[in-house]
Design a protein around this motif. Structure first.
Motif, PDB file in Angstrom:
ATOM      1  N   PRO A  64       0.825  -1.216   0.000  1.00  0.00           N
ATOM      2  CA  PRO A  64       0.000   0.000   0.000  1.00  0.00           C
ATOM      3  C   PRO A  64       0.858   1.264   0.000  1.00  0.00           C
ATOM      4  N   ASN A  65       0.335   2.297  -0.629  1.00  0.00           N
ATOM      5  CA  ASN A  65       1.033   3.570  -0.725  1.00  0.00           C
ATOM      6  C   ASN A  65       0.065   4.672  -0.289  1.00  0.00           C
ATOM      7  N   PRO A  66      -0.227   4.768   1.009  1.00  0.00           N
ATOM      8  CA  PRO A  66      -1.240   5.717   1.469  1.00  0.00           C
ATOM      9  C   PRO A  66      -0.864   7.175   1.217  1.00  0.00           C
ATOM     10  N   GLU A  67       0.423   7.488   1.191  1.00  0.00           N
ATOM     11  CA  GLU A  67       0.842   8.865   0.926  1.00  0.00           C
ATOM     12  C   GLU A  67       0.417   9.295  -0.477  1.00  0.00           C
ATOM     13  N   TYR A  68       0.588   8.419  -1.438  1.00  0.00           N
ATOM     14  CA  TYR A  68       0.196   8.694  -2.824  1.00  0.00           C
ATOM     15  C   TYR A  68      -1.316   8.887  -2.895  1.00  0.00           C
ATOM     16  N   ALA A  90      -2.346  12.215  -1.253  1.00  0.00           N
ATOM     17  CA  ALA A  90      -1.934  13.400  -2.001  1.00  0.00           C
ATOM     18  C   ALA A  90      -2.806  13.634  -3.228  1.00  0.00           C
ATOM     19  N   SER A  91      -3.211  12.568  -3.890  1.00  0.00           N
ATOM     20  CA  SER A  91      -3.979  12.712  -5.128  1.00  0.00           C
ATOM     21  C   SER A  91      -5.479  12.848  -4.888  1.00  0.00           C
ATOM     22  N   LYS A  92      -5.950  12.464  -3.734  1.00  0.00           N
ATOM     23  CA  LYS A  92      -7.388  12.455  -3.472  1.00  0.00           C
ATOM     24  C   LYS A  92      -8.058  13.817  -3.652  1.00  0.00           C
ATOM     25  N   PRO A  93      -7.493  14.915  -3.107  1.00  0.00           N
ATOM     26  CA  PRO A  93      -8.175  16.210  -3.297  1.00  0.00           C
ATOM     27  C   PRO A  93      -8.298  16.618  -4.751  1.00  0.00           C
ATOM     28  N   ARG A  94      -7.351  16.214  -5.594  1.00  0.00           N
ATOM     29  CA  ARG A  94      -7.452  16.568  -7.016  1.00  0.00           C
ATOM     30  C   ARG A  94      -8.610  15.850  -7.684  1.00  0.00           C
ATOM     31  N   PHE A  95      -8.849  14.608  -7.298  1.00  0.00           N
ATOM     32  CA  PHE A  95      -9.998  13.899  -7.859  1.00  0.00           C
ATOM     33  C   PHE A  95     -11.303  14.522  -7.378  1.00  0.00           C
ATOM     34  N   ALA A  96     -11.335  14.932  -6.110  1.00  0.00           N
ATOM     35  CA  ALA A  96     -12.534  15.607  -5.605  1.00  0.00           C
ATOM     36  C   ALA A  96     -12.759  16.922  -6.343  1.00  0.00           C
ATOM     37  N   GLN A  97     -11.678  17.664  -6.585  1.00  0.00           N
ATOM     38  CA  GLN A  97     -11.806  18.922  -7.319  1.00  0.00           C
ATOM     39  C   GLN A  97     -12.268  18.674  -8.756  1.00  0.00           C
ATOM     40  N   TRP A  98     -11.845  17.542  -9.336  1.00  0.00           N
ATOM     41  CA  TRP A  98     -12.278  17.207 -10.700  1.00  0.00           C
ATOM     42  C   TRP A  98     -13.801  17.115 -10.771  1.00  0.00           C
ATOM     43  N   ILE A  99     -14.426  16.563  -9.746  1.00  0.00           N
ATOM     44  CA  ILE A  99     -15.881  16.461  -9.717  1.00  0.00           C
ATOM     45  C   ILE A  99     -16.504  17.858  -9.777  1.00  0.00           C
ATOM     46  N   ILE A 100     -15.958  18.772  -8.978  1.00  0.00           N
ATOM     47  CA  ILE A 100     -16.469  20.140  -8.972  1.00  0.00           C
ATOM     48  C   ILE A 100     -16.220  20.815 -10.320  1.00  0.00           C
ATOM     49  N   ASP A 101     -15.017  20.621 -10.851  1.00  0.00           N
ATOM     50  CA  ASP A 101     -14.692  21.217 -12.152  1.00  0.00           C
ATOM     51  C   ASP A 101     -15.610  20.702 -13.253  1.00  0.00           C
ATOM     52  N   GLN A 149      -7.716  18.352 -18.968  1.00  0.00           N
ATOM     53  CA  GLN A 149      -8.174  16.964 -19.109  1.00  0.00           C
ATOM     54  C   GLN A 149      -7.106  16.116 -19.801  1.00  0.00           C
ATOM     55  N   TYR A 150      -6.427  16.712 -20.780  1.00  0.00           N
ATOM     56  CA  TYR A 150      -5.351  15.988 -21.446  1.00  0.00           C
ATOM     57  C   TYR A 150      -4.229  15.680 -20.460  1.00  0.00           C
ATOM     58  N   LEU A 151      -3.920  16.632 -19.562  1.00  0.00           N
ATOM     59  CA  LEU A 151      -2.897  16.397 -18.545  1.00  0.00           C
ATOM     60  C   LEU A 151      -3.318  15.275 -17.599  1.00  0.00           C
ATOM     61  N   ILE A 152      -4.593  15.233 -17.231  1.00  0.00           N
ATOM     62  CA  ILE A 152      -5.071  14.141 -16.379  1.00  0.00           C
ATOM     63  C   ILE A 152      -4.835  12.804 -17.068  1.00  0.00           C
ATOM     64  N   GLY A 153      -5.101  12.744 -18.377  1.00  0.00           N
ATOM     65  CA  GLY A 153      -4.823  11.520 -19.114  1.00  0.00           C
ATOM     66  C   GLY A 153      -3.348  11.155 -19.064  1.00  0.00           C
ATOM     67  N   ALA A 154      -2.490  12.150 -19.269  1.00  0.00           N
ATOM     68  CA  ALA A 154      -1.044  11.908 -19.236  1.00  0.00           C
ATOM     69  C   ALA A 154      -0.607  11.430 -17.856  1.00  0.00           C
ATOM     70  N   ARG A 155      -1.294  11.867 -16.809  1.00  0.00           N
ATOM     71  CA  ARG A 155      -0.957  11.444 -15.452  1.00  0.00           C
ATOM     72  C   ARG A 155      -1.400  10.022 -15.150  1.00  0.00           C
ATOM     73  N   HIS A 156      -2.095   9.408 -16.087  1.00  0.00           N
ATOM     74  CA  HIS A 156      -2.454   8.006 -15.950  1.00  0.00           C
ATOM     75  C   HIS A 156      -1.500   7.091 -16.722  1.00  0.00           C
ATOM     76  N   ALA A 199       3.294  14.318 -10.359  1.00  0.00           N
ATOM     77  CA  ALA A 199       2.719  15.395  -9.552  1.00  0.00           C
ATOM     78  C   ALA A 199       3.022  15.223  -8.069  1.00  0.00           C
ATOM     79  N   ASP A 200       3.092  13.969  -7.607  1.00  0.00           N
ATOM     80  CA  ASP A 200       3.277  13.703  -6.187  1.00  0.00           C
ATOM     81  C   ASP A 200       4.622  13.057  -5.868  1.00  0.00           C
ATOM     82  N   GLY A 201       5.471  12.886  -6.888  1.00  0.00           N
ATOM     83  CA  GLY A 201       6.737  12.203  -6.669  1.00  0.00           C
ATOM     84  C   GLY A 201       6.526  10.805  -6.133  1.00  0.00           C
ATOM     85  N   ALA A 202       5.495  10.143  -6.617  1.00  0.00           N
ATOM     86  CA  ALA A 202       5.080   8.861  -6.054  1.00  0.00           C
ATOM     87  C   ALA A 202       5.924   7.702  -6.578  1.00  0.00           C
TER      88      ALA A 202
END
Length: 265
Positions: free
Chosen positions: A151-155, A158-169, A183-190, A198-201
């Protein structure tokens, strides 16, 4: 023919208070959303991450072009509308064609804006629920863990608030060049272009595209369950359809980041 739909039957109550942010130390008026008596909340399928307080900024407007910028405290990585976001190789004309293929309607922006007061207070719960679904499948959970599967709870945290913000966006952002680029950057981050950056994970180098595409279904479903708390009948159908189309278009843009990497499908 477009019709004007009535307001949600369970509108949240918004109260204003003053808080002090750590960074500047200046009192800032903020808003909290309080659900009415009898309001039901979605129960996440799996809860690992602790609850986080939702501090909703007074800058929120119910106009589609004016967005609540910081509903959650972003430690890093939320770079929407900044020079740190690369320009998408997709053009706005491409985006309009994708929207047409998804049957996006002229009234969808207004419907999504009306969905935001229902979804935003539960954005963290929605992320928990999505991650609970992922956690049930080892081959999916692996992409949020360390490369050895631990498990990598730090990762995750760190990424959880960005996903929550995506819902609002998704409910509030205009579908302009800034939206397309992010949105293209989000794809690249996958995938290998930017995953973990983004998180040095310390995690897997990419999430296979087939899983990203398949996860459209639970992404839509969780939103549908929550929307039933604020709408009913024909208006519920309309708002759910708008959410489905919005998610489909966004993930389609994400997928374009994989275009030169068929081995990551």
């Amino acid at each position: 023919e477009l019709v004007t739909l009535p307001q949600p039957r369970h509108p949240p109550q918004i109260t204003t208070h003053t808080t002090t942010h750590r960074a500047g130390g200046h009192p800032t008026p903020t808003q909290r959303i309080t659900q009415p008596e009898g309001h039901k909340t979605i129960t996440p399928l799996h809860r690992t991450w602790p609850e986080q307080e939702h501090v909703l900024q007074l800058t929120h407007k119910f106009k589609f072009k004016e967005v609540r910028m910081t509903a959650y405290d972003h430690s890093s990585g939320y770079t929407y509308g900044t020079d740190a976001v690369p320009t998408s190789p997709l053009t706005l004309e491409d985006l309009r064609q994708i929207e047409a293929a998804a049957h996006v309607q002229p009234g969808d922006a207004e419907l999504l804006a009306r969905a935001e007061p229902i979804l935003a207070p539960h954005a963290m719960e929605m992320v928990d629920t999505w991650r609970g679904i992922l956690a049930q499948k080892t081959y999916l959970a692996a992409h949020s863990a360390h490369p050895d599967g631990q498990p990598n709870p730090e990762y995750a945290q760190a990424s959880k608030p960005r996903f929550a913000q995506w819902i609002i966006d998704m409910c509030t952002r205009e579908r302009d060049q800034a939206w397309l680029d992010y949105q293209y950057l989000i794809g690249a981050r996958h995938m290998t272009a930017a995953k973990n950056a983004a998180d040095g994970a310390d995690s897997t180098p990419f999430v296979p595209l087939r899983y990203v595409l398949a996860f459209i279904a639970p992404t839509v479903e969780v939103g549908h369950r929550l929307l039933a708390e604020g709408f009913e009948g024909a208006e519920l159908d309309a708002v759910r359809d708008a959410w489905t189309r919005a998610v489909t278009v966004a993930v389609t843009v994400w997928a374009y980041a994989y275009r030169d990497h068929p081995e990551q499908f």
